[in-house]
Design a protein around this motif. Sequence first.
Motif, PDB file in Angstrom:
ATOM      1  N   GLU A 195      48.659  48.182  21.957  1.00 30.25           N
ATOM      2  CA  GLU A 195      49.833  48.732  21.283  1.00 30.25           C
ATOM      3  C   GLU A 195      49.935  48.164  19.863  1.00 30.25           C
ATOM      4  O   GLU A 195      49.872  46.960  19.666  1.00 30.25           O
ATOM      5  N   GLY A 196      50.043  49.056  18.878  1.00 26.67           N
ATOM      6  CA  GLY A 196      50.174  48.612  17.499  1.00 26.67           C
ATOM      7  C   GLY A 196      48.884  48.640  16.709  1.00 26.67           C
ATOM      8  O   GLY A 196      48.908  48.369  15.502  1.00 26.67           O
ATOM      9  N   ASP A 197      47.751  48.956  17.361  1.00 29.29           N
ATOM     10  CA  ASP A 197      46.503  49.017  16.596  1.00 29.29           C
ATOM     11  C   ASP A 197      46.502  50.284  15.731  1.00 29.29           C
ATOM     12  O   ASP A 197      47.410  51.122  15.799  1.00 29.29           O
ATOM     13  N   ALA A 198      45.459  50.451  14.909  1.00 29.61           N
ATOM     14  CA  ALA A 198      45.431  51.538  13.926  1.00 29.61           C
ATOM     15  C   ALA A 198      45.514  52.905  14.592  1.00 29.61           C
ATOM     16  O   ALA A 198      46.205  53.813  14.103  1.00 29.61           O
ATOM     17  N   ILE A 199      44.836  53.078  15.729  1.00 32.81           N
ATOM     18  CA  ILE A 199      44.826  54.375  16.392  1.00 32.81           C
ATOM     19  C   ILE A 199      46.200  54.686  16.980  1.00 32.81           C
ATOM     20  O   ILE A 199      46.700  55.813  16.882  1.00 32.81           O
ATOM     21  N   SER A 200      46.839  53.682  17.590  1.00 29.81           N
ATOM     22  CA  SER A 200      48.162  53.927  18.174  1.00 29.81           C
ATOM     23  C   SER A 200      49.185  54.262  17.091  1.00 29.81           C
ATOM     24  O   SER A 200      50.064  55.110  17.290  1.00 29.81           O
ATOM     25  N   ARG A 201      49.063  53.639  15.932  1.00 29.14           N
ATOM     26  CA  ARG A 201      49.980  53.943  14.834  1.00 29.14           C
ATOM     27  C   ARG A 201      49.743  55.353  14.297  1.00 29.14           C
ATOM     28  O   ARG A 201      50.686  56.057  13.927  1.00 29.14           O
ATOM     29  N   GLN A 202      48.466  55.764  14.251  1.00 27.62           N
ATOM     30  CA  GLN A 202      48.185  57.122  13.802  1.00 27.62           C
ATOM     31  C   GLN A 202      48.744  58.136  14.800  1.00 27.62           C
ATOM     32  O   GLN A 202      49.344  59.158  14.419  1.00 27.62           O
ATOM     33  N   LEU A 203      48.589  57.872  16.093  1.00 26.93           N
ATOM     34  CA  LEU A 203      49.135  58.762  17.114  1.00 26.93           C
ATOM     35  C   LEU A 203      50.655  58.822  17.044  1.00 26.93           C
ATOM     36  O   LEU A 203      51.263  59.862  17.314  1.00 26.93           O
ATOM     37  N   ASP A 204      51.250  57.712  16.675  1.00 25.67           N
ATOM     38  CA  ASP A 204      52.709  57.652  16.602  1.00 25.67           C
ATOM     39  C   ASP A 204      53.263  58.442  15.409  1.00 25.67           C
ATOM     40  O   ASP A 204      54.470  58.620  15.291  1.00 25.67           O
ATOM     41  N   SER A 205      52.376  58.905  14.535  1.00 24.71           N
ATOM     42  CA  SER A 205      52.814  59.654  13.360  1.00 24.71           C
ATOM     43  C   SER A 205      52.779  61.161  13.582  1.00 24.71           C
ATOM     44  O   SER A 205      53.175  61.925  12.698  1.00 24.71           O
ATOM     45  N   ILE A 206      52.275  61.612  14.744  1.00 26.51           N
ATOM     46  CA  ILE A 206      52.234  63.037  15.053  1.00 26.51           C
ATOM     47  C   ILE A 206      52.875  63.282  16.409  1.00 26.51           C
ATOM     48  O   ILE A 206      53.069  62.358  17.208  1.00 26.51           O
ATOM     49  N   THR A 207      53.170  64.534  16.698  1.00 19.85           N
ATOM     50  CA  THR A 207      53.771  64.859  17.993  1.00 19.85           C
ATOM     51  C   THR A 207      52.699  64.967  19.064  1.00 19.85           C
ATOM     52  O   THR A 207      51.518  65.229  18.786  1.00 19.85           O
ATOM     53  N   LEU A 208      53.124  64.795  20.296  1.00 14.71           N
ATOM     54  CA  LEU A 208      52.208  64.947  21.428  1.00 14.71           C
ATOM     55  C   LEU A 208      51.677  66.379  21.494  1.00 14.71           C
ATOM     56  O   LEU A 208      50.519  66.608  21.854  1.00 14.71           O
ATOM     57  N   GLU A 209      52.511  67.327  21.143  1.00 10.30           N
ATOM     58  CA  GLU A 209      52.079  68.727  21.143  1.00 10.30           C
ATOM     59  C   GLU A 209      50.917  68.946  20.179  1.00 10.30           C
ATOM     60  O   GLU A 209      49.898  69.550  20.535  1.00 10.30           O
ATOM     61  N   ASN A 266      51.114  59.498  25.385  1.00  8.56           N
ATOM     62  CA  ASN A 266      50.043  59.836  26.304  1.00  8.56           C
ATOM     63  C   ASN A 266      49.241  58.616  26.757  1.00  8.56           C
ATOM     64  O   ASN A 266      48.533  58.664  27.757  1.00  8.56           O
ATOM     65  N   TYR A 267      49.362  57.515  26.022  1.00  5.14           N
ATOM     66  CA  TYR A 267      48.530  56.334  26.286  1.00  5.14           C
ATOM     67  C   TYR A 267      49.354  55.057  26.489  1.00  5.14           C
ATOM     68  O   TYR A 267      48.787  54.020  26.798  1.00  5.14           O
ATOM     69  N   ALA A 268      50.662  55.155  26.312  1.00  2.58           N
ATOM     70  CA  ALA A 268      51.498  53.951  26.298  1.00  2.58           C
ATOM     71  C   ALA A 268      51.410  53.163  27.601  1.00  2.58           C
ATOM     72  O   ALA A 268      51.269  51.939  27.593  1.00  2.58           O
ATOM     73  N   ILE A 269      51.509  53.867  28.726  1.00  6.42           N
ATOM     74  CA  ILE A 269      51.531  53.161  30.017  1.00  6.42           C
ATOM     75  C   ILE A 269      50.216  52.433  30.261  1.00  6.42           C
ATOM     76  O   ILE A 269      50.192  51.309  30.778  1.00  6.42           O
ATOM     77  N   GLU A 270      49.095  53.053  29.861  1.00  9.06           N
ATOM     78  CA  GLU A 270      47.796  52.412  30.074  1.00  9.06           C
ATOM     79  C   GLU A 270      47.684  51.100  29.310  1.00  9.06           C
ATOM     80  O   GLU A 270      46.962  50.188  29.732  1.00  9.06           O
ATOM     81  N   ASN A 271      48.372  50.988  28.179  1.00  7.06           N
ATOM     82  CA  ASN A 271      48.246  49.799  27.337  1.00  7.06           C
ATOM     83  C   ASN A 271      49.253  48.706  27.656  1.00  7.06           C
ATOM     84  O   ASN A 271      49.245  47.654  27.032  1.00  7.06           O
ATOM     85  N   GLN A 272      50.164  48.955  28.611  1.00  2.89           N
ATOM     86  CA  GLN A 272      51.148  47.928  28.945  1.00  2.89           C
ATOM     87  C   GLN A 272      50.500  46.746  29.653  1.00  2.89           C
ATOM     88  O   GLN A 272      50.811  45.601  29.377  1.00  2.89           O
TER      89      GLN A 272
END
Length: 449
Positions: free
Chosen positions: A262-276, A314-320
């Motif tokens: 959580e918080g790495d570059a890919i997660s931050r990029q994903l957090d900038s767009i919608t799941l749709e 889509n990936y949050a639970i896996e990274n907990q």
Amino acid sequence: MIGDNHLGLNEPISRRDFLNGALLAGDGLLLHGKAPTISPSPADGFNGYGGIGDYRHSNGNTWDVLSAGHGMRDGAFEQRIANAIDTGEMYDLVAVGGGISGLAAAIFFQKYKGGSCLVIDNHPIFGGEAKRNEFIVDGQRLTAHQGSAIFLVPGKGGYTDRFYGMIGMDRSAFAYQTWRGPSPEMPLAHSPYETPGNYGFYFGPQFGQRPGGGGGGGGGGGVWVMNPWGRKLEGAPISDATKAELLRWGTERVDGPRPQTEGDAISRQLDSITLEDHLMARYNISRETVRTFLSPVEGGGYGLGPDVLSAYCNYAIENQFPEDGDDQLGDQMFPDGNGGFARLMVKTLIPDAIAGPRTVDAVWQNRVNFRALDRAGQSTRLRLNCTVVRVEHAGDPSSASTVVVTYVKGNRLYNVRARSVVVAGGSWTAKHIVHDLPASHREAYAQFY
């Protein structure tokens, strides 16, 4: 026209008043041949029937919880805070919220530090989302979860495994009964979120009849498609283009960058767009297909659709808990969801809270001794039906040695003091009750819904 509030129609009705009203109605029936209609109190009308057992008064947010929450939002307690009754109590730790998080805070505190601890919860029973309801139906006792349902079976020696050991959650409790019935065993998943072998998709009447008719069956124009992925959606009353899109989403493994923490570059990029938008790009599917077929699936558990959720969901639970699960056992679920976890935690903190040994079976079946929860003299106390409305340092936050916690019970406000506080409730209330919250936190909360 005089409003309902002016007439007092929105005022709560006590049980005594209700019964007296019923007696008056009975007199009226004898004297006049008919009785006036008696409406339930707002609380009775809102709460409804809650079944049997320990959770019968706590089926969701009660009228008292709702009213206190609205009072916090509307500033109803601000002018009354100064007149709160001081209980004279001082604790080493106060945990605001008696759900999984608040109870876990108390568990860790008692194991690694020790001292006096008070857990405050606004419901008639602890557990937060991890609660159950019980009903008697045709003589059978039925149990189902309210909110928190599945849990992770931990790998041996990991963080979660160590915590399970702290609360007495024995791995042997995860064994399932062996089917011994006369009929063939029906394959069932271990949680509602897994896909069993004997399932299908139902396309309602709005999709029309199956092309060519026959096979699969359906009522009122609807169509069942059994084993949809295995049969590649054969017979589904949708276009070939839509089938191809759904098959890419449901059956093909699409490789691509995935967040590792959580918080790495890919997660931050994903957090900038919608799941749709993420689903459309990754699986090459149309927005229409996402909104028609996937909105309840991709994001349904959040109460929102993928058009507004972050792609990181889509990936949050896996990274907990990375690499902490037992891949062989996967996700599991007890009949009451995670209510048993909360009960084991309370049994660990307050042994007299539930009779019998500290085992999954005992805490699941035996009743809660509510009188044991908030007794003076024990290291951890659990105070129910109390909504915290203010958490504030006693003086300058940078130097204050204590924190004042104010809660409402009934219609009265009370103060307790603590050397430390863990606010373990939802952010939608935390941002209102933590009075000296830093401006940066307030700004962040204002952007988060």
